[in-house]
Design a protein around this motif. Structure first.
Motif, PDB file in Angstrom:
ATOM      1  N   LYS A   1       0.871  -1.220   0.050  1.00  0.00           N
ATOM      2  CA  LYS A   1       0.093  -0.075   0.112  1.00  0.00           C
ATOM      3  C   LYS A   1       0.883   1.181  -0.116  1.00  0.00           C
ATOM      4  N   VAL A   2       2.204   0.916   0.187  1.00  0.00           N
ATOM      5  CA  VAL A   2       2.953   2.041   0.352  1.00  0.00           C
ATOM      6  C   VAL A   2       3.492   2.418  -1.301  1.00  0.00           C
ATOM      7  N   ARG A   3       3.602   3.830  -1.369  1.00  0.00           N
ATOM      8  CA  ARG A   3       4.029   4.270  -2.791  1.00  0.00           C
ATOM      9  C   ARG A   3       5.542   4.433  -2.872  1.00  0.00           C
ATOM     10  N   VAL A   4       6.309   3.384  -2.878  1.00  0.00           N
ATOM     11  CA  VAL A   4       7.817   3.614  -2.486  1.00  0.00           C
ATOM     12  C   VAL A   4       8.561   4.206  -3.308  1.00  0.00           C
ATOM     13  N   ASP A   5       9.280   5.307  -3.500  1.00  0.00           N
ATOM     14  CA  ASP A   5      10.218   5.840  -4.369  1.00  0.00           C
ATOM     15  C   ASP A   5      11.663   5.672  -3.909  1.00  0.00           C
ATOM     16  N   ASP A   6      12.501   4.759  -4.759  1.00  0.00           N
ATOM     17  CA  ASP A   6      13.709   4.656  -4.513  1.00  0.00           C
ATOM     18  C   ASP A   6      14.714   5.602  -5.020  1.00  0.00           C
ATOM     19  N   SER A   7      14.258   6.699  -5.703  1.00  0.00           N
ATOM     20  CA  SER A   7      15.053   7.449  -6.341  1.00  0.00           C
ATOM     21  C   SER A   7      15.312   9.027  -5.674  1.00  0.00           C
ATOM     22  N   VAL A   8      14.847   9.023  -4.562  1.00  0.00           N
ATOM     23  CA  VAL A   8      14.942  10.520  -4.032  1.00  0.00           C
ATOM     24  C   VAL A   8      15.671  10.379  -2.698  1.00  0.00           C
ATOM     25  N   LEU A   9      16.141  11.622  -2.483  1.00  0.00           N
ATOM     26  CA  LEU A   9      16.763  11.727  -0.922  1.00  0.00           C
ATOM     27  C   LEU A   9      15.878  11.759   0.223  1.00  0.00           C
ATOM     28  N   TYR A  10      14.905  12.246   0.088  1.00  0.00           N
ATOM     29  CA  TYR A  10      13.593  12.365   1.114  1.00  0.00           C
ATOM     30  C   TYR A  10      12.214  12.703   0.335  1.00  0.00           C
ATOM     31  N   VAL A  11      11.197  12.343   1.131  1.00  0.00           N
ATOM     32  CA  VAL A  11       9.860  12.771   0.810  1.00  0.00           C
ATOM     33  C   VAL A  11       9.203  13.552   1.964  1.00  0.00           C
ATOM     34  N   ASP A  12       8.707  14.698   1.654  1.00  0.00           N
ATOM     35  CA  ASP A  12       8.064  15.502   2.741  1.00  0.00           C
ATOM     36  C   ASP A  12       6.416  15.549   2.296  1.00  0.00           C
ATOM     37  N   ASP A  13       5.747  14.655   3.042  1.00  0.00           N
ATOM     38  CA  ASP A  13       4.477  14.376   2.596  1.00  0.00           C
ATOM     39  C   ASP A  13       3.530  15.132   3.865  1.00  0.00           C
ATOM     40  N   GLY A  14       4.038  16.474   4.318  1.00  0.00           N
ATOM     41  CA  GLY A  14       3.234  17.011   5.207  1.00  0.00           C
ATOM     42  C   GLY A  14       3.713  16.607   6.614  1.00  0.00           C
ATOM     43  N   ASP A  15       2.632  15.716   7.087  1.00  0.00           N
ATOM     44  CA  ASP A  15       2.805  15.278   8.271  1.00  0.00           C
ATOM     45  C   ASP A  15       3.624  14.069   8.762  1.00  0.00           C
ATOM     46  N   VAL A  16       3.978  13.385   7.407  1.00  0.00           N
ATOM     47  CA  VAL A  16       4.666  12.136   7.531  1.00  0.00           C
ATOM     48  C   VAL A  16       5.929  12.274   6.579  1.00  0.00           C
ATOM     49  N   LEU A  17       7.047  12.312   7.153  1.00  0.00           N
ATOM     50  CA  LEU A  17       8.396  12.463   6.349  1.00  0.00           C
ATOM     51  C   LEU A  17       9.172  11.148   6.216  1.00  0.00           C
ATOM     52  N   THR A  18      10.009  10.871   5.221  1.00  0.00           N
ATOM     53  CA  THR A  18      10.792   9.597   5.207  1.00  0.00           C
ATOM     54  C   THR A  18      12.056  10.140   4.322  1.00  0.00           C
ATOM     55  N   SER A  19      13.340   9.734   4.891  1.00  0.00           N
ATOM     56  CA  SER A  19      14.371   9.695   4.051  1.00  0.00           C
ATOM     57  C   SER A  19      15.069   8.459   3.775  1.00  0.00           C
ATOM     58  N   ALA A  20      16.141   8.629   2.838  1.00  0.00           N
ATOM     59  CA  ALA A  20      16.745   7.599   2.267  1.00  0.00           C
ATOM     60  C   ALA A  20      17.895   7.354   3.629  1.00  0.00           C
TER      61      ALA A  20
END
Length: 334
Positions: free
Chosen positions: A154-173
């Motif tokens: 269910k997660v839209r995984v993006d393996d090409s970026v340093l980090y993703v800012d989705d507002g209240d949830v953020l993830t990094s490499a």
């Protein structure tokens, strides 16, 4: 703008692999050391242990593990403005070992209470297990993104970026991308000037945009694309010239469409994106290593006028060329 409280989850506090300390040290360094001349009060940092022994994993060299003492348990997540999960045990990633159930519950409650949820590197597996990444774009270290995507479809995984800012949830490499994301949080909370000053003290770039690639493999399969190497080298040597996809394709006897497809497969970027990244890299290098006027830097990097250079710097890096030259390179050269 305010700093607020940051709860950092220590998923392993007994027999912690020494290599996991890097991700843990990033939020401790960014948010834990007071910077009263930048913002007073600074962040209120809490280290929160899970209270459970991690799955048995004795990999690694003898003597390469240690114990971390935390001042809080998982109850420390309650009321925190930001919750950061720097990593999870290797066995949870590689072998699918379960995370401590108390951790998953605490993460869900913190998010429901309004906390900003953040993961660094493999910490994304904890947020995904809690269901906080469902339907969201997210990332992790590129070596583990395939496992993340397979385990949590269910997660839209993006393996090409340093980090993703989705507002209240953020993830990094992984590794230094975690530092990029933490400085991005400071920029969001306290503004670009303070984030740039903090980056200068840490002797790191003031800003790397989250969309920058984690890992770009410029090697190409010998069977098909070995001819790309020379044309990319030629382009790097001629960035000050107007370059078009048609010209680059012609140099390797390909149609523009074929060249586009093969370059994207090799680098993860379109030809125009690749050229822009290389020109920005050339401009940054010139700003760091020379005292050339801004207009000359724009000319030599192929970005054109000083105004055009400024436009691209603000859009891609979040700072002007002049601020970049002052805020980061002088610290490196000093």
């Amino acid at each position: 703008m305010s700093a607020g409280s940051v709860a950092v989850v220590v998923t392993e506090d007994i027999d912690v692999p020494s290599w996991d300390l890097y991700e843990l040290s990033i939020p401790c360094t960014v948010f834990g050391k007071p910077q009263p001349d930048l913002a007073d009060p600074w962040y209120d940092l809490r280290l929160c242990g899970t209270g459970e022994r991690p799955p048995d994993d004795r990999s690694g060299l003898p003597g390469s593990r240690l114990t971390v003492r935390t001042g809080y348990g998982l109850d420390g997540l309650a009321g925190a403005d930001t919750v950061i999960v720097p990593s999870v045990p290797d066995s949870c990633v590689e072998e699918g070992a379960p995370l401590p159930p108390g951790l998953v519950t605490a993460l869900r409650r913190a998010h429901a209470a309004g906390a900003r949820m953040v993961s660094l590197c493999t910490g994304a597996f904890a947020l995904a297990e809690a269901g906080l990444l469902d339907g969201r774009r997210a990332t992790a270290h590129w070596m583990h993104t395939a496992q993340l995507a397979e385990r949590y479809p269910k997660v839209r995984v993006d393996d090409s970026v340093l980090y993703v800012d989705d507002g209240d949830v953020l993830t990094s490499a992984g590794l230094t991308a975690g530092l990029d994301l933490c400085l991005h949080l400071v920029r969001r909370d306290l503004g670009a000037h303070i984030a740039n000053q903090l980056a200068r003290r840490m002797v790191v770039p003031a800003h790397r945009p989250g969309g920058q690639a984690q890992f770009i493999d410029l090697s190409v399969p010998a069977t098909d694309d070995e001819s790309l190497g020379p044309v990319l080298e030629w382009a790097l040597a001629n960035l000050d010239r107007p370059l078009t996809v048609e010209e680059l394709a012609r140099r390797v006897a390909m149609s523009p469409r074929t060249f586009y497809r093969r370059l994207r497969a090799a680098t993860g970027m379109t030809p125009l994106q690749w050229l822009l990244n290389q020109r920005l890299a050339r401009a940054r290098s010139l700003l760091e290593s020379t005292d050339l006027p801004i207009a000359k830097v724009g000319e030599l990097s192929g970005l054109g006028t000083a105004n055009n250079l400024r436009h691209h710097f603000l859009k891609q890096l979040g700072v002007s060329p002049g601020d970049y030259r002052r805020a980061f390179p002088r610290a490196m050269n000093g």
